[in-house]
Motif scaffolding. Structure first.
Motif, mmCIF file in Angstrom:
data_model
loop_
_atom_site.group_PDB
_atom_site.id
_atom_site.type_symbol
_atom_site.label_atom_id
_atom_site.label_comp_id
_atom_site.label_asym_id
_atom_site.label_seq_id
_atom_site.Cartn_x
_atom_site.Cartn_y
_atom_site.Cartn_z
ATOM 1 N N ILE A 17 59.407 24.775 95.179
ATOM 2 C CA ILE A 17 58.233 25.566 94.798
ATOM 3 C C ILE A 17 57.588 26.170 96.034
ATOM 4 O O ILE A 17 57.217 27.348 96.044
ATOM 5 N N LEU A 18 57.469 25.386 97.096
ATOM 6 C CA LEU A 18 56.887 25.891 98.336
ATOM 7 C C LEU A 18 57.746 27.009 98.921
ATOM 8 O O LEU A 18 57.219 28.009 99.428
ATOM 9 N N ASP A 19 59.072 26.861 98.825
ATOM 10 C CA ASP A 19 59.966 27.913 99.318
ATOM 11 C C ASP A 19 59.850 29.189 98.495
ATOM 12 O O ASP A 19 60.028 30.288 99.030
ATOM 13 N N GLU A 20 59.575 29.073 97.213
ATOM 14 C CA GLU A 20 59.369 30.260 96.385
ATOM 15 C C GLU A 20 58.044 30.937 96.712
ATOM 16 O O GLU A 20 57.902 32.144 96.557
ATOM 17 N N LEU A 21 57.094 30.149 97.178
ATOM 18 C CA LEU A 21 55.756 30.657 97.463
ATOM 19 C C LEU A 21 55.653 31.261 98.863
ATOM 20 O O LEU A 21 55.073 32.338 99.039
ATOM 21 N N LEU A 22 56.222 30.588 99.852
ATOM 22 C CA LEU A 22 56.118 31.015 101.248
ATOM 23 C C LEU A 22 57.486 31.357 101.812
ATOM 24 O O LEU A 22 58.467 30.670 101.523
ATOM 25 N N LEU A 23 57.531 32.381 102.623
ATOM 26 C CA LEU A 23 58.756 32.768 103.302
ATOM 27 C C LEU A 23 58.410 33.038 104.758
ATOM 28 O O LEU A 23 57.566 33.896 105.043
ATOM 29 N N ALA A 24 59.029 32.289 105.656
ATOM 30 C CA ALA A 24 58.821 32.444 107.097
ATOM 31 C C ALA A 24 57.345 32.375 107.480
ATOM 32 O O ALA A 24 56.884 33.072 108.380
ATOM 33 N N GLY A 25 56.593 31.548 106.794
ATOM 34 C CA GLY A 25 55.187 31.358 107.141
ATOM 35 C C GLY A 25 54.250 32.393 106.560
ATOM 36 O O GLY A 25 53.080 32.435 106.929
ATOM 37 N N GLU A 26 54.719 33.229 105.660
ATOM 38 C CA GLU A 26 53.883 34.240 105.017
ATOM 39 C C GLU A 26 53.984 34.078 103.510
ATOM 40 O O GLU A 26 55.004 33.627 102.991
ATOM 41 N N LEU A 27 52.924 34.482 102.809
ATOM 42 C CA LEU A 27 52.928 34.420 101.356
ATOM 43 C C LEU A 27 53.980 35.380 100.823
ATOM 44 O O LEU A 27 53.972 36.570 101.117
ATOM 45 N N GLN A 28 54.916 34.849 100.064
ATOM 46 C CA GLN A 28 56.006 35.659 99.515
ATOM 47 C C GLN A 28 55.679 36.149 98.113
ATOM 48 O O GLN A 28 55.908 37.303 97.788
ATOM 49 N N GLU A 29 55.161 35.264 97.282
ATOM 50 C CA GLU A 29 54.912 35.612 95.886
ATOM 51 C C GLU A 29 53.528 35.145 95.478
ATOM 52 O O GLU A 29 53.216 33.965 95.600
ATOM 53 N N SER A 30 52.709 36.069 94.992
ATOM 54 C CA SER A 30 51.350 35.705 94.608
ATOM 55 C C SER A 30 51.212 35.460 93.107
ATOM 56 O O SER A 30 50.191 34.970 92.659
ATOM 57 N N SER A 31 52.244 35.769 92.345
ATOM 58 C CA SER A 31 52.184 35.604 90.896
ATOM 59 C C SER A 31 52.675 34.212 90.491
ATOM 60 O O SER A 31 53.830 33.858 90.737
ATOM 61 N N LYS A 32 51.795 33.464 89.847
ATOM 62 C CA LYS A 32 52.181 32.128 89.361
ATOM 63 C C LYS A 32 53.256 32.240 88.291
ATOM 64 O O LYS A 32 54.160 31.413 88.221
ATOM 65 N N ARG A 33 53.155 33.269 87.481
ATOM 66 C CA ARG A 33 54.126 33.463 86.403
ATOM 67 C C ARG A 33 55.520 33.721 86.964
ATOM 68 O O ARG A 33 56.514 33.162 86.496
ATOM 69 N N THR A 34 55.622 34.545 88.000
ATOM 70 C CA THR A 34 56.914 34.845 88.615
ATOM 71 C C THR A 34 57.503 33.601 89.257
ATOM 72 O O THR A 34 58.696 33.316 89.107
ATOM 73 N N VAL A 35 56.688 32.846 89.971
ATOM 74 C CA VAL A 35 57.164 31.599 90.583
ATOM 75 C C VAL A 35 57.623 30.635 89.497
ATOM 76 O O VAL A 35 58.674 29.999 89.623
ATOM 77 N N GLY A 36 56.876 30.555 88.410
ATOM 78 C CA GLY A 36 57.266 29.685 87.301
ATOM 79 C C GLY A 36 58.597 30.084 86.699
ATOM 80 O O GLY A 36 59.426 29.229 86.374
#
Length: 161
Positions: free
Chosen positions: A113-132
């Motif tokens: 989940i953290l890898d889906e959210l952050l990439l190289a120390g920056e926010l990658q995905e801000s949508s909870k629905r997309t991450v889900g």
């Protein structure tokens, strides 16, 4: 940029770490020990930002866990608090009222989940629905791989008989 993420229990046990900047294992141990000591000894009425070694450490306590992120000195602390809260909301949605034991026994999912959210120390995905959706897709792949491995194992057992 986020340099690292650390989740620490109230007892000082590190539950999850993710490093985006290069640190040796010795440095990592020292950082975790030092930061957990600083954060756990701070009063509940103090702010959630600590200046540390030329960086800012932003932390937030949820139940028995402290979620800590180390960011550059000029980064926005409130944005980092929002990223922490965003991560906790996604964990909560995935596990259904997440607790420390969920992270202990399902640490690989918390990392994913953290890898889906952050990439190289920056926010990658801000949508909870997309991450889900990404996590659900990943879970389906894992289940399919388990079923395939099980059927192969059954087939091999039958061939040996």
């Amino acid at each position: 940029m986020i340099h690292f993420v650390i989740l620490v229990s109230r007892q000082g046990k590190v539950r999850l770490t993710k490093w985006f900047s290069p640190y040796t294992q010795k440095e990592r141990s020292k950082v975790m020990r030092e930061l957990s000591g600083i954060i756990l000894n701070r009063g509940p009425k103090l702010c959630n930002f600590v200046e540390w070694r030329g960086f800012k450490v932003v932390y937030k306590r949820y139940a028995s866990l402290y979620f800590c992120m180390c960011v550059d000195q000029n980064d926005n602390e409130l944005e980092t608090l929002e990223i922490i809260h965003h991560y906790v909301e996604i964990l909560d949605r995935y596990f259904g009222s997440v607790c420390e034991l969920d992270l202990i026994f399902n640490f690989h999912k918390a990392y994913y989940i953290l890898d889906e959210l952050l990439l190289a120390g920056e926010l990658q995905e801000s949508s909870k629905r997309t991450v889900g959706r990404m996590i659900a897709t990943h879970d389906r792949f894992v289940e399919a791989a388990k079923e395939e491995a099980s059927s192969i194992g059954t087939f091999i057992a039958q061939v040996r008989m």
